[in-house]
Motif scaffolding. Structure first.
Motif, PDB file in Angstrom:
ATOM      1  N   TYR A   8       0.861  -1.073  -0.139  1.00 22.60           N
ATOM      2  CA  TYR A   8      -0.041   0.001  -0.084  1.00 22.60           C
ATOM      3  C   TYR A   8       0.722   1.249  -0.135  1.00 22.60           C
ATOM      4  O   TYR A   8       2.116   1.169   0.356  1.00 22.60           O
ATOM      5  CB  TYR A   8      -0.845  -0.083   1.164  1.00 22.60           C
ATOM      6  CG  TYR A   8      -1.801  -1.392   1.319  1.00 22.60           C
ATOM      7  CD1 TYR A   8      -3.104  -0.950   0.788  1.00 22.60           C
ATOM      8  CD2 TYR A   8      -1.286  -2.296   1.808  1.00 22.60           C
ATOM      9  CE1 TYR A   8      -3.984  -2.178   0.639  1.00 22.60           C
ATOM     10  CE2 TYR A   8      -2.349  -3.309   1.986  1.00 22.60           C
ATOM     11  CZ  TYR A   8      -3.581  -3.406   1.460  1.00 22.60           C
ATOM     12  OH  TYR A   8      -4.504  -4.413   1.511  1.00 22.60           O
ATOM     13  N   THR A   9       0.186   2.287  -0.544  1.00 17.46           N
ATOM     14  CA  THR A   9       0.889   3.798  -0.306  1.00 17.46           C
ATOM     15  C   THR A   9       0.015   4.529   0.705  1.00 17.46           C
ATOM     16  O   THR A   9      -1.123   4.140   0.818  1.00 17.46           O
ATOM     17  CB  THR A   9       0.914   4.481  -1.695  1.00 17.46           C
ATOM     18  OG1 THR A   9      -0.212   4.821  -2.078  1.00 17.46           O
ATOM     19  CG2 THR A   9       1.330   3.591  -2.769  1.00 17.46           C
ATOM     20  N   SER A  10       0.487   5.649   1.134  1.00 21.03           N
ATOM     21  CA  SER A  10      -0.197   6.387   1.820  1.00 21.03           C
ATOM     22  C   SER A  10      -1.000   7.340   1.248  1.00 21.03           C
ATOM     23  O   SER A  10      -2.222   7.911   1.812  1.00 21.03           O
ATOM     24  CB  SER A  10       0.769   7.467   2.901  1.00 21.03           C
ATOM     25  OG  SER A  10       1.552   8.003   1.771  1.00 21.03           O
ATOM     26  N   GLU A  11      -0.943   7.258  -0.214  1.00 22.71           N
ATOM     27  CA  GLU A  11      -1.961   7.969  -1.105  1.00 22.71           C
ATOM     28  C   GLU A  11      -3.092   6.997  -1.318  1.00 22.71           C
ATOM     29  O   GLU A  11      -3.906   7.293  -2.176  1.00 22.71           O
ATOM     30  CB  GLU A  11      -1.201   8.401  -2.367  1.00 22.71           C
ATOM     31  CG  GLU A  11      -0.512   9.537  -1.853  1.00 22.71           C
ATOM     32  CD  GLU A  11       0.967   9.014  -1.734  1.00 22.71           C
ATOM     33  OE1 GLU A  11       1.490   8.021  -1.830  1.00 22.71           O
ATOM     34  OE2 GLU A  11       1.523   9.996  -0.552  1.00 22.71           O
ATOM     35  N   HIS A  12      -3.300   5.792  -0.711  1.00 25.15           N
ATOM     36  CA  HIS A  12      -4.277   4.999  -0.720  1.00 25.15           C
ATOM     37  C   HIS A  12      -4.408   4.296  -2.047  1.00 25.15           C
ATOM     38  O   HIS A  12      -5.569   3.738  -2.357  1.00 25.15           O
ATOM     39  CB  HIS A  12      -5.610   5.567  -0.454  1.00 25.15           C
ATOM     40  CG  HIS A  12      -5.591   6.310   0.723  1.00 25.15           C
ATOM     41  ND1 HIS A  12      -5.601   5.948   2.208  1.00 25.15           N
ATOM     42  CD2 HIS A  12      -5.714   7.754   0.800  1.00 25.15           C
ATOM     43  CE1 HIS A  12      -5.358   6.960   2.937  1.00 25.15           C
ATOM     44  NE2 HIS A  12      -5.563   8.081   2.094  1.00 25.15           N
ATOM     45  N   GLU A  13      -3.475   3.909  -2.643  1.00 28.41           N
ATOM     46  CA  GLU A  13      -3.317   2.989  -3.729  1.00 28.41           C
ATOM     47  C   GLU A  13      -2.686   1.776  -3.108  1.00 28.41           C
ATOM     48  O   GLU A  13      -1.888   1.460  -2.238  1.00 28.41           O
ATOM     49  CB  GLU A  13      -2.225   3.506  -4.822  1.00 28.41           C
ATOM     50  CG  GLU A  13      -3.013   4.317  -5.843  1.00 28.41           C
ATOM     51  CD  GLU A  13      -2.509   5.824  -5.310  1.00 28.41           C
ATOM     52  OE1 GLU A  13      -1.552   5.991  -4.668  1.00 28.41           O
ATOM     53  OE2 GLU A  13      -3.245   6.733  -5.843  1.00 28.41           O
TER      54      GLU A  13
END
Length: 128
Positions: A8-13
């Motif tokens: 996951y990324t902190s940008e919600h991907e």
């Protein structure tokens, strides 16, 4: 709620390794992101052959609430896009980790995948 087999990324991907194409990773948005956006009505994705840069904007998701940018979680070449979303953008809401995937990239540096969050770390960002 957040599958253990993706990063996951902190940008919600989310990023699933491997993707369906040789050397690729599959990218989508998380359940949290699709819920925050509301009903998605239009999806704009990068074209096959485009080069994307980690953290750069490479598409848009338009919902009944707003238009949000899609960020590339890793740098690389786009090798596939989910064309089913042209006719059925609601797949992003209904099935964000399978039928609602967005695009696939062959990363220029696979080590960049190591810097992504696991499910527990991503959940912790939502809880803070």
């Amino acid at each position: 709620m957040y599958p253990e087999d993706v990063k996951y990324t902190s940008e919600h991907e989310w990023v699933r390794d491997p993707g369906e194409h040789e050397g690729s990773v599959r990218i989508g948005i998380t359940h949290y992101a699709q819920e925050a956006l509301g009903d998605i009505v239009y999806v704009s994705l990068p074209e096959v052959g485009d080069t994307v840069e980690a953290g750069g904007t490479c598409g848009e998701l338009e919902s009944t609430k707003s238009v949000s940018d899609v960020y590339a979680p890793v740098s690389g070449e786009v090798v596939a896009r989910n064309d089913a979303l042209d006719a059925t953008p609601e797949l992003v809401n209904n099935d964000p980790y399978a039928g609602g995937w967005l695009f696939e990239v062959v990363p220029t540096d696979r080590a960049a995948l190591d810097g992504l969050l696991d499910a527990d770390a991503y959940q912790a960002t939502l809880d803070s």
